[in-house]
Motif scaffolding. Structure first.
Motif, PDB file in Angstrom:
ATOM      1  N   ASN A 196       6.785  -1.803  -4.512  1.00  0.00           N
ATOM      2  CA  ASN A 196       5.547  -1.232  -5.043  1.00  0.00           C
ATOM      3  C   ASN A 196       5.084  -0.096  -4.146  1.00  0.00           C
ATOM      4  N   ILE A 197       4.005   0.557  -4.594  1.00  0.00           N
ATOM      5  CA  ILE A 197       3.554   1.745  -3.872  1.00  0.00           C
ATOM      6  C   ILE A 197       2.924   1.386  -2.530  1.00  0.00           C
ATOM      7  N   ALA A 198       2.431   0.179  -2.376  1.00  0.00           N
ATOM      8  CA  ALA A 198       1.886  -0.233  -1.077  1.00  0.00           C
ATOM      9  C   ALA A 198       2.995  -0.274  -0.034  1.00  0.00           C
ATOM     10  N   GLU A 199       4.168  -0.782  -0.414  1.00  0.00           N
ATOM     11  CA  GLU A 199       5.308  -0.780   0.506  1.00  0.00           C
ATOM     12  C   GLU A 199       5.804   0.641   0.760  1.00  0.00           C
ATOM     13  N   TYR A 200       5.712   1.490  -0.267  1.00  0.00           N
ATOM     14  CA  TYR A 200       6.041   2.911  -0.054  1.00  0.00           C
ATOM     15  C   TYR A 200       5.185   3.490   1.071  1.00  0.00           C
ATOM     16  N   HIS A 201       3.886   3.214   0.998  1.00  0.00           N
ATOM     17  CA  HIS A 201       2.954   3.790   1.963  1.00  0.00           C
ATOM     18  C   HIS A 201       3.240   3.292   3.379  1.00  0.00           C
ATOM     19  N   ASP A 202       3.493   1.993   3.507  1.00  0.00           N
ATOM     20  CA  ASP A 202       3.779   1.433   4.826  1.00  0.00           C
ATOM     21  C   ASP A 202       5.059   2.020   5.411  1.00  0.00           C
ATOM     22  N   ALA A 203       6.084   2.191   4.575  1.00  0.00           N
ATOM     23  CA  ALA A 203       7.359   2.722   5.063  1.00  0.00           C
ATOM     24  C   ALA A 203       7.232   4.182   5.477  1.00  0.00           C
ATOM     25  N   LEU A 204       6.478   4.948   4.722  1.00  0.00           N
ATOM     26  CA  LEU A 204       6.305   6.361   5.066  1.00  0.00           C
ATOM     27  C   LEU A 204       5.460   6.531   6.321  1.00  0.00           C
ATOM     28  N   GLU A 205       4.481   5.649   6.519  1.00  0.00           N
ATOM     29  CA  GLU A 205       3.668   5.726   7.722  1.00  0.00           C
ATOM     30  C   GLU A 205       4.472   5.410   8.974  1.00  0.00           C
ATOM     31  N   LEU A 206       5.405   4.464   8.868  1.00  0.00           N
ATOM     32  CA  LEU A 206       6.238   4.123  10.017  1.00  0.00           C
ATOM     33  C   LEU A 206       7.195   5.257  10.371  1.00  0.00           C
ATOM     34  N   ASN A 265      11.069   4.598  13.169  1.00  0.00           N
ATOM     35  CA  ASN A 265      10.376   3.351  13.552  1.00  0.00           C
ATOM     36  C   ASN A 265      10.542   2.255  12.518  1.00  0.00           C
ATOM     37  N   GLY A 266      11.650   2.259  11.799  1.00  0.00           N
ATOM     38  CA  GLY A 266      11.912   1.208  10.826  1.00  0.00           C
ATOM     39  C   GLY A 266      11.461   1.524   9.423  1.00  0.00           C
ATOM     40  N   GLY A 267      10.875   2.701   9.210  1.00  0.00           N
ATOM     41  CA  GLY A 267      10.462   3.096   7.875  1.00  0.00           C
ATOM     42  C   GLY A 267      11.433   4.084   7.258  1.00  0.00           C
ATOM     43  N   VAL A 268      10.909   5.011   6.470  1.00  0.00           N
ATOM     44  CA  VAL A 268      11.739   5.998   5.801  1.00  0.00           C
ATOM     45  C   VAL A 268      11.110   7.373   5.952  1.00  0.00           C
ATOM     46  N   ALA A 269      11.930   8.388   5.750  1.00  0.00           N
ATOM     47  CA  ALA A 269      11.445   9.766   5.810  1.00  0.00           C
ATOM     48  C   ALA A 269      10.947  10.247   4.458  1.00  0.00           C
ATOM     49  N   ALA A 270      11.413   9.649   3.367  1.00  0.00           N
ATOM     50  CA  ALA A 270      11.016  10.061   2.016  1.00  0.00           C
ATOM     51  C   ALA A 270      11.200   8.897   1.065  1.00  0.00           C
ATOM     52  N   ILE A 271      10.471   8.935  -0.028  1.00  0.00           N
ATOM     53  CA  ILE A 271      10.585   7.941  -1.091  1.00  0.00           C
ATOM     54  C   ILE A 271      11.055   8.641  -2.352  1.00  0.00           C
TER      55      ILE A 271
END
Length: 360
Positions: free
Chosen positions: A188-198, A202-208
């Motif tokens: 969902n978009i909440a997980e998108y936001h958390d991954a982009l913030e990291l 730092n364990g997230g992503v550079a783009a969705i």
């Protein structure tokens, strides 16, 4: 109901007409601020425009210098020779100084004044454009994406996210050529936001990567720090799905067209995507990577008019030179004309001596 219409799926089911456009794009973080350096003052014009200004300024200064070279020989109102004369070293500086601090009496001849007037018109337009563009660069809030393009993300080996159990996974591998080990699924978009913030480090992503309607919903909630960018993988859009040869497909397609044409669809889009959603695009969510600098093409017409006007004024001012060259050419033609080898002898009359009466 949000089923994407794809060619391979249409072999097994029937789709209605799409009720919303779709496609696959990416969302990346952006930085707010103004990218200002010690060379910001040159950014309003591109390098080719700066070079063109130097060339036209030199050309106009040289033309005025030629036309004003005999100014000292012209008497002024008091009968004494005019002492104002342009120095050859000021060919480049003279047009620029006149654009900033014009002086009426610096040139004498009418052709020189005409050229100077044309140059001041060109300089006025350039200065106004420079001021307006520099103001926008210094004052407007610029959104700078963290990554320039898709190749930048691939080359650096950053992780990217996508909607889990979606055909977007196949698009990222087959169309965008990503390494499967660099893909991370989210629900969902909440997980998108958390991954982009990291971030990717730092364990997230550079783009969705996801379908455009979902990304627009994401931008509606978190759009101040993110932007939709990159190439788009197009598809037919969202539609309703029925079994093959279903009698309901045509009825639903007609109903969708009635909703779209009635204007109700605009209210639905405004409800879910916000008032900035216009014609399927979010005006605040798209950025352009093009430079803000004005190019030579923007003023090519003015440069052409200035160059032709200066050349014509120079020809009119120095017409006596062309006339002298024509006379010299005629004289040279007469000199080079063939001379007869034998001259016709003329009969001479005898000279009589008046004193002695004899012939001499």
């Amino acid at each position: 109901g949000d089923v994407t219409i794809l060619a391979n799926r249409s072999k097994f089911v029937d789709f209605t007409v799409p009720y919303i456009a779709s496609g696959v794009k990416m969302v990346v973080p952006v930085k707010h601020g103004r990218d200002q350096t010690m060379w910001t003052f040159v950014k309003p014009f591109s390098w080719d425009l700066w070079l063109s200004i130097i060339i036209i300024s030199t050309f106009i200064g040289l033309a005025i210098l030629i036309m004003e070279r005999n100014v000292n020989a012209l008497p002024n109102q008091e009968g004494s020779p005019n002492q104002k004369k342009l120095c050859p070293a000021t060919i480049l500086w003279f047009p620029l100084s006149q654009a900033i601090l014009p002086e009426r009496e610096v040139v004498v001849k009418s052709c020189s004044r005409f050229v100077l007037m044309v140059w001041l018109l060109l300089a006025f337009v350039l200065m106004q454009s420079y001021t307006a563009n520099l103001t926008s660069i210094l004052t407007l809030d610029q959104l700078r994406p963290s990554f320039l393009n898709l190749n930048d993300i691939r080359r650096r080996g950053y992780y990217v996210g996508y909607q889990s159990e979606s055909f977007v996974y196949d698009v990222l591998i087959d169309q965008f050529k990503f390494d499967p080990s660099k893909l991370r699924p989210y629900r969902n978009i909440a997980e998108y936001h958390d991954a982009l913030e990291l971030g990717s480090q730092n364990g997230g992503v550079a783009a969705i990567f996801d379908e455009v309607p979902y990304l627009k919903i994401y931008l509606q909630e978190y759009g101040s720090n993110y932007v939709m960018s990159g190439p788009e993988y197009r598809n037919a859009g969202f539609g309703f799905v029925f079994p093959l040869n279903s009698n309901l497909t045509a009825y639903f397609s007609t109903a969708i067209l009635d909703v779209i044409e009635s204007g109700i669809m605009n209210e639905i889009e405004e409800k879910y995507f916000g008032k900035n959603y216009i014609g399927g695009e979010v005006s605040s969510g798209e950025i352009s990577s093009e430079t803000l600098s004005l190019s030579f093409h923007s003023f090519s017409g003015l440069f052409f008019i200035s160059g032709i006007s200066t050349l014509l004024a120079l020809l009119v001012s120095e017409r006596f030179i062309w006339q002298r060259l024509i006379l010299m050419a005629k004289a040279l033609t007469e000199i080079m004309s063939p001379i007869p080898l034998f001259k016709k002898k003329t009969r001479t009359h005898p000279i009589h001596d008046s004193t002695h009466g004899t012939e001499a």
